[in-house]
Design a protein around this motif. Structure first.
Motif, short mmCIF file in Angstrom:
data_model
loop_
_atom_site.label_atom_id
_atom_site.label_comp_id
_atom_site.label_asym_id
_atom_site.label_seq_id
_atom_site.Cartn_x
_atom_site.Cartn_y
_atom_site.Cartn_z
N VAL A 35 -13.62 4.75 16.76
CA VAL A 35 -13.48 3.47 17.44
C VAL A 35 -13.63 3.70 18.94
O VAL A 35 -13.07 4.65 19.49
CB VAL A 35 -12.10 2.85 17.13
N GLU A 36 -14.37 2.83 19.58
CA GLU A 36 -14.49 2.91 21.04
C GLU A 36 -13.12 2.72 21.67
O GLU A 36 -12.31 1.92 21.17
CB GLU A 36 -15.44 1.82 21.56
N GLU A 37 -12.85 3.43 22.75
CA GLU A 37 -11.55 3.30 23.41
C GLU A 37 -11.28 1.89 23.89
O GLU A 37 -10.14 1.46 23.94
CB GLU A 37 -11.45 4.30 24.56
N GLN A 38 -12.33 1.14 24.23
CA GLN A 38 -12.13 -0.24 24.67
C GLN A 38 -11.79 -1.16 23.50
O GLN A 38 -11.41 -2.31 23.71
CB GLN A 38 -13.37 -0.75 25.38
N ASP A 39 -11.90 -0.66 22.27
CA ASP A 39 -11.59 -1.45 21.08
C ASP A 39 -10.28 -1.02 20.42
O ASP A 39 -10.00 -1.40 19.30
CB ASP A 39 -12.74 -1.34 20.06
N TRP A 40 -9.51 -0.21 21.11
CA TRP A 40 -8.25 0.31 20.57
C TRP A 40 -7.15 0.04 21.58
O TRP A 40 -7.28 0.38 22.76
CB TRP A 40 -8.39 1.82 20.35
N GLY A 41 -6.07 -0.58 21.15
CA GLY A 41 -4.97 -0.88 22.05
C GLY A 41 -3.83 0.09 21.87
O GLY A 41 -3.55 0.55 20.77
N TYR A 42 -3.14 0.39 22.96
CA TYR A 42 -2.01 1.31 22.94
C TYR A 42 -1.05 0.92 24.06
O TYR A 42 -1.49 0.75 25.21
CB TYR A 42 -2.48 2.75 23.10
N ALA A 43 0.20 0.79 23.75
CA ALA A 43 1.23 0.51 24.76
C ALA A 43 0.91 -0.73 25.59
O ALA A 43 1.17 -0.79 26.78
CB ALA A 43 1.44 1.73 25.67
N GLY A 44 0.32 -1.72 24.93
CA GLY A 44 0.03 -2.98 25.61
C GLY A 44 -1.24 -2.99 26.43
O GLY A 44 -1.52 -3.95 27.13
N LEU A 45 -2.01 -1.92 26.34
CA LEU A 45 -3.26 -1.80 27.10
C LEU A 45 -4.38 -1.34 26.18
O LEU A 45 -4.12 -0.71 25.14
CB LEU A 45 -3.11 -0.77 28.22
N LEU A 46 -5.61 -1.62 26.58
CA LEU A 46 -6.73 -0.97 25.89
C LEU A 46 -6.67 0.51 26.23
O LEU A 46 -6.25 0.90 27.33
CB LEU A 46 -8.05 -1.58 26.34
N THR A 47 -7.05 1.34 25.29
CA THR A 47 -6.90 2.78 25.46
C THR A 47 -7.61 3.30 26.70
O THR A 47 -7.09 4.16 27.41
CB THR A 47 -7.37 3.52 24.21
N ASP A 48 -8.82 2.80 26.99
CA ASP A 48 -9.51 3.28 28.19
C ASP A 48 -8.74 2.92 29.46
O ASP A 48 -8.65 3.72 30.39
CB ASP A 48 -10.97 2.82 28.23
N ASP A 49 -8.13 1.73 29.49
CA ASP A 49 -7.31 1.35 30.64
C ASP A 49 -6.04 2.21 30.71
O ASP A 49 -5.64 2.64 31.79
CB ASP A 49 -6.90 -0.13 30.56
N TRP A 50 -5.42 2.46 29.57
CA TRP A 50 -4.21 3.30 29.53
C TRP A 50 -4.52 4.69 30.05
O TRP A 50 -3.75 5.24 30.85
CB TRP A 50 -3.67 3.36 28.10
N LYS A 51 -5.65 5.27 29.64
CA LYS A 51 -6.02 6.62 30.11
C LYS A 51 -6.26 6.62 31.62
O LYS A 51 -5.86 7.55 32.31
CB LYS A 51 -7.25 7.13 29.36
N ARG A 52 -6.91 5.58 32.12
CA ARG A 52 -7.13 5.49 33.58
C ARG A 52 -5.80 5.41 34.30
O ARG A 52 -5.60 6.07 35.33
CB ARG A 52 -7.99 4.27 33.90
N GLN A 53 -4.90 4.62 33.77
CA GLN A 53 -3.57 4.48 34.38
C GLN A 53 -2.83 5.82 34.39
O GLN A 53 -2.19 6.16 35.39
CB GLN A 53 -2.77 3.42 33.62
N GLN A 54 -2.91 6.56 33.32
CA GLN A 54 -2.24 7.87 33.24
C GLN A 54 -2.82 8.84 34.24
O GLN A 54 -2.10 9.65 34.84
CB GLN A 54 -2.35 8.44 31.82
N ALA A 55 -4.14 8.77 34.44
CA ALA A 55 -4.78 9.68 35.39
C ALA A 55 -4.37 9.36 36.83
O ALA A 55 -4.34 10.26 37.67
CB ALA A 55 -6.30 9.56 35.26
N GLU A 56 -4.03 8.11 37.09
CA GLU A 56 -3.63 7.71 38.44
C GLU A 56 -2.19 8.09 38.75
O GLU A 56 -1.83 8.24 39.90
CB GLU A 56 -3.80 6.19 38.60
N ASP A 57 -1.36 8.22 37.73
CA ASP A 57 0.06 8.54 37.93
C ASP A 57 0.30 9.99 38.27
O ASP A 57 -0.38 10.87 38.15
CB ASP A 57 0.88 8.18 36.69
#
Length: 68
Positions: A46-68
């Motif tokens: 599944v594309e990361e933009q088509d998978w949700g995790y912790a209230g975010l799309l997975t690609d957004d969640w990964k970007r957020q984790q990289a910024e922290d």
């Protein structure tokens, strides 16, 4: 006839998928006594933009984790 459906985000190599199939098949044989020749395993990527995790799309969640 055992059937396992594995859904993962895209990015696994062919070798990694082959290892998953081997391990799941061996587990079903060991734990439940199922015959490997009757075991079916489907891996769906599944594309990361088509998978949700912790209230975010997975690609957004990964970007957020990289910024922290």
């Amino acid at each position: 006839m055992p059937y396992i459906n594995v859904q993962i985000t895209k990015g696994a190599t062919r070798e990694q998928k082959a290892e998953l199939v081997k391990d799941f098949t061996a587990s079903l044989a060991r734990v439940l006594g199922k015959k490997p020749e009757h075991t079916h395993i489907v891996i769906q990527e599944v594309e990361e933009q088509d998978w949700g995790y912790a209230g975010l799309l997975t690609d957004d969640w990964k970007r957020q984790q990289a910024e922290d």
